[in-house]
Motif scaffolding. Structure first.
Motif, PDB file in Angstrom:
ATOM      1  N   TYR A   1     -38.267 -14.214   2.228  1.00  0.00           N
ATOM      2  CA  TYR A   1     -37.506 -13.439   3.116  1.00  0.00           C
ATOM      3  C   TYR A   1     -37.812 -13.673   4.693  1.00  0.00           C
ATOM      4  O   TYR A   1     -36.937 -13.861   5.366  1.00  0.00           O
ATOM      5  N   VAL A   2     -39.055 -14.028   4.972  1.00  0.00           N
ATOM      6  CA  VAL A   2     -39.322 -14.325   6.302  1.00  0.00           C
ATOM      7  C   VAL A   2     -38.641 -15.720   6.542  1.00  0.00           C
ATOM      8  O   VAL A   2     -38.398 -15.836   7.855  1.00  0.00           O
ATOM      9  N   ARG A   3     -39.016 -16.807   5.988  1.00  0.00           N
ATOM     10  CA  ARG A   3     -38.128 -18.043   6.034  1.00  0.00           C
ATOM     11  C   ARG A   3     -36.512 -17.962   6.059  1.00  0.00           C
ATOM     12  O   ARG A   3     -36.075 -18.427   7.082  1.00  0.00           O
ATOM     13  N   PHE A   4     -35.875 -17.034   5.503  1.00  0.00           N
ATOM     14  CA  PHE A   4     -34.524 -16.857   5.531  1.00  0.00           C
ATOM     15  C   PHE A   4     -34.253 -16.339   6.835  1.00  0.00           C
ATOM     16  O   PHE A   4     -33.340 -16.699   7.396  1.00  0.00           O
ATOM     17  N   PHE A   5     -34.962 -15.136   7.168  1.00  0.00           N
ATOM     18  CA  PHE A   5     -34.489 -14.556   8.585  1.00  0.00           C
ATOM     19  C   PHE A   5     -35.063 -15.410   9.762  1.00  0.00           C
ATOM     20  O   PHE A   5     -34.198 -15.304  10.719  1.00  0.00           O
ATOM     21  N   ILE A   6     -35.911 -16.058   9.755  1.00  0.00           N
ATOM     22  CA  ILE A   6     -36.357 -17.184  10.655  1.00  0.00           C
ATOM     23  C   ILE A   6     -35.112 -18.015  10.875  1.00  0.00           C
ATOM     24  O   ILE A   6     -34.886 -18.414  12.021  1.00  0.00           O
ATOM     25  N   THR A   7     -34.658 -18.431   9.812  1.00  0.00           N
ATOM     26  CA  THR A   7     -33.521 -19.412   9.855  1.00  0.00           C
ATOM     27  C   THR A   7     -32.347 -18.860  10.432  1.00  0.00           C
ATOM     28  O   THR A   7     -31.456 -19.542  11.358  1.00  0.00           O
ATOM     29  N   PHE A   8     -31.818 -17.418  10.047  1.00  0.00           N
ATOM     30  CA  PHE A   8     -30.564 -17.371  10.244  1.00  0.00           C
ATOM     31  C   PHE A   8     -30.456 -16.094  11.347  1.00  0.00           C
ATOM     32  O   PHE A   8     -29.317 -15.878  11.776  1.00  0.00           O
ATOM     33  N   VAL A   9     -31.475 -15.635  11.646  1.00  0.00           N
ATOM     34  CA  VAL A   9     -31.414 -14.309  12.636  1.00  0.00           C
ATOM     35  C   VAL A   9     -30.720 -14.935  13.982  1.00  0.00           C
ATOM     36  O   VAL A   9     -30.124 -14.303  14.491  1.00  0.00           O
ATOM     37  N   PRO A  10     -31.544 -16.119  14.277  1.00  0.00           N
ATOM     38  CA  PRO A  10     -30.975 -16.643  15.688  1.00  0.00           C
ATOM     39  C   PRO A  10     -29.228 -16.732  15.660  1.00  0.00           C
ATOM     40  O   PRO A  10     -28.717 -16.745  17.006  1.00  0.00           O
ATOM     41  N   TYR A  11     -28.694 -17.035  14.512  1.00  0.00           N
ATOM     42  CA  TYR A  11     -27.142 -17.116  14.640  1.00  0.00           C
ATOM     43  C   TYR A  11     -26.413 -15.838  14.120  1.00  0.00           C
ATOM     44  O   TYR A  11     -25.291 -15.657  14.675  1.00  0.00           O
ATOM     45  N   TYR A  12     -27.169 -15.092  13.392  1.00  0.00           N
ATOM     46  CA  TYR A  12     -26.253 -13.918  12.873  1.00  0.00           C
ATOM     47  C   TYR A  12     -26.905 -12.406  13.307  1.00  0.00           C
ATOM     48  O   TYR A  12     -26.457 -11.409  13.154  1.00  0.00           O
ATOM     49  N   GLY A  13     -28.136 -12.579  13.994  1.00  0.00           N
ATOM     50  CA  GLY A  13     -28.804 -11.268  14.316  1.00  0.00           C
ATOM     51  C   GLY A  13     -29.471 -10.839  12.911  1.00  0.00           C
ATOM     52  O   GLY A  13     -29.280 -11.285  11.925  1.00  0.00           O
ATOM     53  N   PHE A  14     -30.321  -9.717  12.938  1.00  0.00           N
ATOM     54  CA  PHE A  14     -30.972  -9.172  11.896  1.00  0.00           C
ATOM     55  C   PHE A  14     -29.813  -8.626  10.833  1.00  0.00           C
ATOM     56  O   PHE A  14     -30.072  -8.960   9.726  1.00  0.00           O
ATOM     57  N   LEU A  15     -29.013  -7.845  11.429  1.00  0.00           N
ATOM     58  CA  LEU A  15     -27.983  -6.912  10.295  1.00  0.00           C
ATOM     59  C   LEU A  15     -27.048  -7.979   9.992  1.00  0.00           C
ATOM     60  O   LEU A  15     -26.957  -8.069   8.639  1.00  0.00           O
ATOM     61  N   GLY A  16     -26.857  -9.063  10.574  1.00  0.00           N
ATOM     62  CA  GLY A  16     -25.986 -10.123  10.112  1.00  0.00           C
ATOM     63  C   GLY A  16     -26.612 -11.033   9.176  1.00  0.00           C
ATOM     64  O   GLY A  16     -26.003 -11.278   8.301  1.00  0.00           O
ATOM     65  N   SER A  17     -27.762 -11.072   9.373  1.00  0.00           N
ATOM     66  CA  SER A  17     -28.493 -12.020   8.232  1.00  0.00           C
ATOM     67  C   SER A  17     -28.554 -11.182   6.777  1.00  0.00           C
ATOM     68  O   SER A  17     -28.649 -11.901   6.053  1.00  0.00           O
ATOM     69  N   ILE A  18     -28.805  -9.983   7.004  1.00  0.00           N
ATOM     70  CA  ILE A  18     -28.887  -9.080   5.694  1.00  0.00           C
ATOM     71  C   ILE A  18     -27.689  -9.054   5.031  1.00  0.00           C
ATOM     72  O   ILE A  18     -27.478  -9.311   3.799  1.00  0.00           O
ATOM     73  N   LEU A  19     -26.508  -8.971   5.891  1.00  0.00           N
ATOM     74  CA  LEU A  19     -25.171  -9.176   5.122  1.00  0.00           C
ATOM     75  C   LEU A  19     -24.952 -10.582   4.605  1.00  0.00           C
ATOM     76  O   LEU A  19     -24.117 -10.640   3.325  1.00  0.00           O
ATOM     77  N   LEU A  20     -25.431 -11.554   5.280  1.00  0.00           N
ATOM     78  CA  LEU A  20     -25.278 -13.058   4.794  1.00  0.00           C
ATOM     79  C   LEU A  20     -26.314 -12.859   3.432  1.00  0.00           C
ATOM     80  O   LEU A  20     -25.653 -13.525   2.434  1.00  0.00           O
ATOM     81  N   LEU A  21     -27.203 -12.530   3.630  1.00  0.00           N
ATOM     82  CA  LEU A  21     -28.202 -12.717   2.322  1.00  0.00           C
ATOM     83  C   LEU A  21     -27.453 -11.855   1.019  1.00  0.00           C
ATOM     84  O   LEU A  21     -27.623 -12.349  -0.159  1.00  0.00           O
ATOM     85  N   THR A  22     -26.994 -10.544   1.284  1.00  0.00           N
ATOM     86  CA  THR A  22     -26.374 -10.008   0.497  1.00  0.00           C
ATOM     87  C   THR A  22     -25.044 -10.511  -0.354  1.00  0.00           C
ATOM     88  O   THR A  22     -24.811 -10.548  -1.211  1.00  0.00           O
ATOM     89  N   PHE A  23     -24.149 -11.209   0.604  1.00  0.00           N
ATOM     90  CA  PHE A  23     -23.212 -11.934   0.109  1.00  0.00           C
ATOM     91  C   PHE A  23     -23.428 -13.347  -0.607  1.00  0.00           C
ATOM     92  O   PHE A  23     -22.940 -13.438  -1.830  1.00  0.00           O
ATOM     93  N   VAL A  24     -24.523 -13.894  -0.152  1.00  0.00           N
ATOM     94  CA  VAL A  24     -25.094 -14.975  -0.912  1.00  0.00           C
ATOM     95  C   VAL A  24     -25.687 -14.695  -2.441  1.00  0.00           C
ATOM     96  O   VAL A  24     -25.227 -15.098  -3.546  1.00  0.00           O
TER      97      VAL A  24
END
Length: 421
Positions: free
Chosen positions: A280-303
């Motif tokens: 989860y640390v790796r995922f959020f480090i990778t995608f938070v800069p582009y989607y923000g924290f909430l957006g990254s959670i939504l992205l992960l849930t969709f995946v």
């Protein structure tokens, strides 16, 4: 030979071993064997035990403290009602497979599987990095990430079954890395759940994969029992329709996610938790800069949502359409053929299912590397033909459609029993 009733035991060949706790720690997965009561001993458990363990001498060292005794010479080493000829022929088949080196893995094969997962993860990030986070880009990246997750899932399955390396410790470490760091799940949770499935495939109250928490009725026995008892937790005659809403959609992002987290906390599997956190640390480090924290959670849930669909359809096409019942106490070979079917081989089917299109062979030989399953298939077919046992192989689309047909058939059986019995 009798053992105290308060101490359940398992039989390995003719040696009963006492088991006092359901989650003992061993270097190899010793616990798939079903616990049996002293009233109904089942000494013919050699084949499932052999199927799960690569080195019997090594495992035997850890069983010595648990040894209760040996069976008396007059006691049969076979369960009553089992076909001794099938059992003997299957053991000859296994010896033939060993002589053909079919349990020897190609390390390059698994390295390439791992490499293609890592490459796809990098591609998904590069797409977002270069093209931004618009809807089209996000959808493409999500599909690629879901593909990474499912392929990593098939890979952890290989390590979990000790089918890659000779040394169990290496398999366990690789398993923790792939399922933990690459998927955010728990190796202990997977082992405890998955080996029960293999030991008692499609057996109610023993195989967790057919424990649907009253959301579905499966097979032919359960729907009739529910109908007779007037149990109606859901309108089961429509389960082939609501399956699309609560089956593939929710299994991984909701049910498995809850189970995994609770398992690591309740059983204090801190190493598994650390591996999962690293994902989860790796995922959020990778995608938070582009989607923000909430957006990254939504992205992960969709995946997870996409992965769950892929996972459910592939894993259920081999089992849910087969015999699902109370424990019939069949021999190992006959039981796997009754509860498992195959899907036709092709390059796509092999990749799409992680070679679980050879589910029959995988269940008979869980430690056999998946790239060799097709090689042992002709031997299994020959043994089935000799004993008049059906060996089912289907086209991929037919196998997927049969899931819905099976659910509808079971739902209709429930409705008939509910209304008329």
């Amino acid at each position: 030979m009798h053992a105290p009733a308060a101490r359940p035991f398992v039989y390995v060949c003719t040696s009963p071993a006492s088991i006092s706790t359901p989650r003992l720690q061993f270097p190899q997965p010793l616990l798939p064997l079903p616990l049996v009561s002293t009233a109904h001993p089942t000494p013919g458990q050699y084949d499932p035990f052999r199927a799960f363990h690569r080195d019997l001498d090594f495992v035997g060292k850890f069983l010595k403290p648990l040894l209760v005794g040996e069976l008396a010479p007059e006691e049969s080493s076979q369960d009553r009602g089992k076909n001794s000829q099938i059992i003997e022929d299957f053991r000859i088949l296994r010896k033939t497979a060993e002589d053909m080196n079919l349990f020897k893995s190609n390390h390059l094969f698994f390295l390439l599987i791992l490499a293609h997962v890592i490459v796809m993860e990098i591609i998904a990030w590069l797409i977002v990095f270069y093209f931004g986070n618009d809807w089209i880009t996000t959808m493409i990246a999500s599909v690629i990430l879901a593909t990474c997750q499912i392929q990593a899932g098939w890979l952890q399955h290989d390590f979990g079954h000790l089918s890659v390396y000779k040394k169990s410790q290496w398999n366990h470490l690789a398993h923790q890395f792939v399922i933990g760091h690459m998927k955010g799940a728990s190796s202990d949770w997977w082992n405890h759940r998955h080996f029960q499935h293999h030991a008692k495939t499609n057996v109610f109250r023993k195989d967790p994969d057919v424990n649907t928490l009253h959301t579905f009725v499966l097979g032919e026995w359960q729907p009739v029992e529910y109908g007779k008892k007037k149990l109606k937790y859901l309108p089961y005659n429509h389960q082939h329709q609501y399956f699309f809403l609560i089956g593939p959609a929710l299994l991984i992002p909701v049910y498995f996610q809850y189970q995994i987290i609770m398992s690591m906390i309740v059983y204090k599997k801190w190493a598994d938790l650390a591996w999962a956190i690293s994902y989860y640390v790796r995922f959020f480090i990778t995608f938070v800069p582009y989607y923000g924290f909430l957006g990254s959670i939504l992205l992960l849930t969709f995946v997870r949502f996409l992965e769950s669909h892929w996972f459910v359809w592939v894993t259920q096409m081999n089992h849910i359409v087969m015999d699902i019942n109370e424990d019939p106490y069949r021999d190992w070979f006959s039981n796997q053929l009754a509860t498992t079917c195959n899907v036709e081989q092709s390059a796509f089917n092999d990749w799409f299912s992680g070679h679980l299109n050879f589910q029959i062979e995988h269940h008979l030989f869980p430690t056999m590397p998946r790239h060799n399953l097709y090689k042992v298939a002709p031997l299994v077919k020959s043994l089935c033909a000799k004993h008049g046992i059906q060996y089912q192989v289907k086209p991929l689309l037919t196998a997927l459609q049969d899931i819905v047909r099976s659910l509808k058939k079971s739902g209709d059986l429930w409705l008939d029993a509910y209304l008329h019995k």
